[in-house]
Design an enzyme around this catalytic site. Structure first.
Site, mmCIF file in Angstrom:
data_model
loop_
_atom_site.group_PDB
_atom_site.id
_atom_site.type_symbol
_atom_site.label_atom_id
_atom_site.label_comp_id
_atom_site.label_asym_id
_atom_site.label_seq_id
_atom_site.Cartn_x
_atom_site.Cartn_y
_atom_site.Cartn_z
ATOM 1 N N VAL A 193 34.166 39.603 29.126
ATOM 2 C CA VAL A 193 35.646 39.910 28.211
ATOM 3 C C VAL A 193 36.734 39.862 28.717
ATOM 4 C CG1 VAL A 193 35.909 39.998 25.673
ATOM 5 C CG2 VAL A 193 33.238 39.972 26.599
ATOM 6 N N PRO A 194 37.651 39.005 29.209
ATOM 7 C CA PRO A 194 39.066 39.908 29.405
ATOM 8 C C PRO A 194 40.049 40.604 28.866
ATOM 9 C CG PRO A 194 39.194 37.878 29.143
ATOM 10 C CD PRO A 194 37.840 37.308 28.399
ATOM 11 N N CYS A 195 39.598 41.511 29.176
ATOM 12 C CA CYS A 195 40.916 42.406 28.439
ATOM 13 C C CYS A 195 41.897 42.471 29.253
ATOM 14 C CB CYS A 195 40.118 43.815 27.986
ATOM 15 S SG CYS A 195 39.274 44.461 28.596
ATOM 16 N N HIS A 196 41.699 43.112 30.450
ATOM 17 C CA HIS A 196 42.462 42.851 31.579
ATOM 18 C C HIS A 196 44.263 41.840 31.312
ATOM 19 C CE1 HIS A 196 40.041 39.980 33.029
ATOM 20 N NE2 HIS A 196 41.040 39.290 34.231
ATOM 21 N N ARG A 197 42.956 40.869 30.729
ATOM 22 C CA ARG A 197 44.310 39.270 30.731
ATOM 23 C C ARG A 197 44.950 40.003 29.116
ATOM 24 N NH1 ARG A 197 39.887 34.824 31.011
ATOM 25 N NH2 ARG A 197 39.704 34.899 33.212
#
Length: 156
Positions: A118-122
């Site tokens: 779940v790409p919270c780094h984006r």
């Protein structure tokens, strides 16, 4: 609860799941429990390795993270940010239909238990700056660089 670990170029990931799917993927300093995999952790470990090898851009995993309804809404919205792209907290707030929720989106983003998948780094600031990441800003930059095809240095 099943658990396994994956050594990545930017640190050790703990990968946890229940019988329904993935419950947590987080960076850790060292293993906290004995390896006890199940089919969900094995699939996640394989797909994450492919991601770090530059061979995977999307994940196909059953997700079973626990959170509030709002957190679940935000985490679902994060899944729509394409590989190699970024979105702002305002973008996510707009997507979930609550323009006044930028800070709450940031808080939910910070509570995301399924890092990378779940790409919270984006998610970045509206001004384009990198903002907080539970795994550390250096890891966030590294992950974004990987996805954007840039030269990668190992974190020390």
């Amino acid at each position: 609860m099943a658990i396994d670990y994956l050594t990545t170029p930017i640190g050790l990931l703990a990968i946890s799941a229940n019988q329904n799917g993935m419950t947590e993927i987080v960076f850790v300093d060292e293993p906290s429990a004995a390896v006890k995999p199940n089919n969900h952790t094995q699939a996640a470990k394989a797909q994450l390795q492919e991601y770090f090898d530059g061979e995977r851009q999307t994940f196909d995993l059953a997700l079973s993270a626990q959170g509030t309804t709002f957190q679940q809404q935000v985490w679902q919205a994060l899944l729509s940010i394409p590989y190699g792209s970024t979105a702002s907290y305002l973008d996510i707030a707009t997507q979930i239909g609550n323009l006044n929720a930028c800070r709450a989106v940031g808080a939910a983003n910070g509570k995301n238990p399924l890092g990378i998948v779940v790409p919270c780094h984006r998610v970045i600031g509206s001004n384009g700056t990198l903002t907080g990441y539970a795994g550390g800003i250096e890891r966030k930059q590294w992950l974004l660089s990987l996805e954007q095809g840039q030269q990668l240095d190992l974190l020390t």
